[in-house]
Design an enzyme around this catalytic site. Structure first.
Site, PDB file in Angstrom:
ATOM      1  N   THR A  42      88.428 120.730   7.410  1.00  0.00           N
ATOM      2  CA  THR A  42      88.272 119.547   8.258  1.00  0.00           C
ATOM      3  C   THR A  42      88.814 119.843   9.647  1.00  0.00           C
ATOM      4  OG1 THR A  42      88.594 118.159   6.310  1.00  0.00           O
ATOM      5  CG2 THR A  42      88.874 117.091   8.455  1.00  0.00           C
ATOM      6  N   LYS A  52      89.678 117.096  19.790  1.00  0.00           N
ATOM      7  CA  LYS A  52      90.411 117.339  21.047  1.00  0.00           C
ATOM      8  C   LYS A  52      89.497 117.927  22.116  1.00  0.00           C
ATOM      9  CE  LYS A  52      92.950 115.538  18.781  1.00  0.00           C
ATOM     10  NZ  LYS A  52      92.989 115.158  17.358  1.00  0.00           N
ATOM     11  N   ALA A 312      97.453 118.689   9.851  1.00  0.00           N
ATOM     12  CA  ALA A 312      97.111 120.093   9.683  1.00  0.00           C
ATOM     13  C   ALA A 312      98.356 120.989   9.671  1.00  0.00           C
ATOM     14  CB  ALA A 312      96.165 120.517  10.801  1.00  0.00           C
ATOM     15  N   HIS A 433     112.750 121.760  36.603  1.00  0.00           N
ATOM     16  CA  HIS A 433     112.332 120.646  37.442  1.00  0.00           C
ATOM     17  C   HIS A 433     111.132 121.063  38.306  1.00  0.00           C
ATOM     18  CE1 HIS A 433     112.628 117.133  40.034  1.00  0.00           C
ATOM     19  NE2 HIS A 433     112.509 117.942  41.073  1.00  0.00           N
TER      20      HIS A 433
END
Ligand code: FAD
Ligand code: NAD
Length: 454
Positions: A42, A52, A312, A433
């Site tokens: 799957t 996705k 998954a 940062h």
């Protein structure tokens, strides 16, 4: 009938099964893997990866035309749906071919065909009878069917929604969980009118309301209609009308030319002789212990077949472990947490305990992306990172986040829980940062009463 003898037989080649087989091959265990459809299961073929990929296409298409404060404008984009689906398929093919290559490399014999269990040491595939010493069941899950909405024609499940040949005018999504919201938002960004119908009073009911609110706000901003607390009575393909019952009990109709049924998934337990093993079940799932042992000696089970969470990465981790246990290693599947990500807009990620699960005495602190420089530079400041810690010693018990690209924080969250980090460990780590990860550090600092940027 041909016969074949092996030490390990893995039934099902999804993330649970193929990882078990690869690891077993690495450990020198003679292994046969039986897959009835396409390697990758799957996840690679009709789940994680294609969804996705489609979400990425939709985001790209949407971003080009979305009004923005940056001064960037472009003409109206066009979408070549065939090319988009071809690209998605290329990604899938690359991964499934890769899995086949890895299995070959580790000398796993792959048999393509539908396996039928004869007994705990015997499986038949066509005219081949395979005898094994250990049987790993990795047959996965399937979509919940709704009797009022039989699949066919305009009524599709996630597999159909991931391979459209045309886009509908109006997509009705039945089920406001993972699949419904991930694909509903993607279709909306492709320009389709979308309505989400959810039986429960809230969308994404497994997450807390604070966490889902930024997603609800965004869906409304995108123009998605949300109908929580509604029941679906049926779809008439002739009139293209979906009949709904609202929370007050009145019926309504919705004009819609495609219906996506996304009402959950259940372990796949029928059609391959599982009942012959008479295994102890846990509800609809095969019951296992923390080494993935079933109630029958040398019969093991991994992944969705063993129940929640149907993810998954859990299937893969179980598959790897079970191969090692069969090889004689001392292992147990006892992760501190299994992170879960929902690829909505914005994304949601959770790992470990929520404030509610940790109880009233726990320390809870959140840091909003509205105060994070990187989020500002991305033009996406909705959402926050939240930390939950034990008040006595500041041991971190859980993390939740909702915001831009927060799926990638899953690694930091899982690592801190697995390593037993305390608030001071995260607060005292220098975070680069400008990154979204600084919100993780600031949440920990805030829990200690030391936040700097809020
Ligand atoms: P599966 O992947 O279902 O594999 C089982 C395999 O067994 C299949 O290939 C099947 O053909 C084979 N099989 C079954 N019976 C037999 C038989 N008798 N003989 C031979 N072969 C057989 N999870 C995530 O973690 N992240 C995500 O982003 C995500 N997105 C998803 C999106 C969608 C649309 C869907 C549907 C699921 C998604 N999931 C996601 C869930 C994820 O796909 C599953 O948790 C995962 O695939 C389970 O792996 P598995 O190996 O247990 O089973
Ligand atoms: P889900 O359990 O996430 O959501 C199903 C939703 O449908 C629930 O909110 C439920 O209340 C609702 N529902 C059930 N019956 C209904 C009805 N008759 N009418 C209206 N609403 C109804 O299930 P899903 O979205 O189908 O996904 C299945 C599984 O696949 C998930 O449990 C998840 O583990 C996995 N998945 C994971 C991801 C990810 O990790 N990003 C993505 C997709 C799927």
């Amino acid at each position: 009938m041909n016969t074949l003898d092996t030490t390990l037989l893995v039934l099902g080649g999804g993330p649970g099964g193929y990882v078990a087989a690869i690891r077993a091959g690495q450990l020198g265990i003679p292994t046969v893997l039986v897959e009835g459809d396409t390697l990758g299961g799957t996840c690679l073929n009709v789940g994680c990866i294609p969804s996705k990929a489609l979400i990425h296409v939709a985001e790209h298409f949407h971003q080009v035309q979305a009004p923005n404060p940056f001064g960037v404008t472009a003409g109206a984009p066009t979408l070549d749906l065939t090319q988009a689906i071809d690209w998605k398929n290329t990604v899938v093919d690359r991964l499934t071919t890769g899995v086949a290559g890895l299995l070959r490399k580790h000398k796993v014999k792959v048999i393509h065909g539908h396996g039928q269990i004869v007994d705990g040491k015997t499986v038949e595939v066509g005219d081949t009878r395979i005898h094994c010493q250990h049987l790993v069941l990795a047959t996965g899950s399937c979509s919940v069917a709704l009797p009022s909405l039989p699949l066919g024609g305009a009524v599709v499940d996630s597999t159909g929604a991931l391979a459209p040949t045309t886009l509908p005018r109006h997509l009705a999504v039945v089920g406001g969980g993972y699949i419904g919201l991930e694909l509903g938002i993607a279709y909306r960004k492709l320009g389709v009118k979308v309505t989400v119908i959810e039986a429960q009073p809230r969308l994404l009911p497994t997450y807390d309301a604070e966490l889902t609110q930024p997603v609800i706000d965004r869906m409304l901003q995108l123009g998605i209609t949300l109908l929580p607390g509604h029941a679906v009575e049926g779809y008439d393909p002739a009139t293209q009308q979906l009949t709904l019952r609202d929370p007050a009990g009145s019926t309504h109709t919705l004009d819609t030319d495609r219906v996506l049924v996304a009402a959950g998934r259940v372990p796949r337990t029928t059609g391959y002789g599982l009942e012959r093993l008479n295994l102890t079940m846990a509800g609809r799932a095969v019951r296992i212990d923390d080494t993935c042992r079933t109630s029958m000696t040398n019969v093991w089970a991994v992944g969705d077949l063993t129940g929640e969470p149907l993810l998954a990465h859990r299937a893969m981790a179980q598959g790897e472990m079970v191969a090692e246990v069969i090889a004689g290693h001392t292992r147990a599947f006892t992760p501190a947490a299994i992170a879960a990500v929902c690829y909505t807009d914005p994304e949601i990620v959770v790992a470990g305990q929520t404030p509610e699960q940790a109880g009233a005495g726990a320390l809870v602190a959140m840091f909003p992306f509205a105060a994070n420089g990187r989020a500002m530079t991305l033009g996406a400041t909705a959402g926050f990172v939240r930390v939950v810690a034990r008040s006595s010693d500041h041991l971190i018990l859980g993390w939740q986040a909702v915001g831009p690209g927060v799926s990638e924080l899953a690694a930091a969250f899982s690592q801190s829980l697995e390593l037993g980090a305390r608030l001071e460990d995260i607060a005292g780590t220098v975070h680069a940062h400008p990154t979204l990860g600084e919100a993780v550090q600031e949440a920990a600092m805030r829990a200690l009463g030391q936040a700097l940027h809020i």
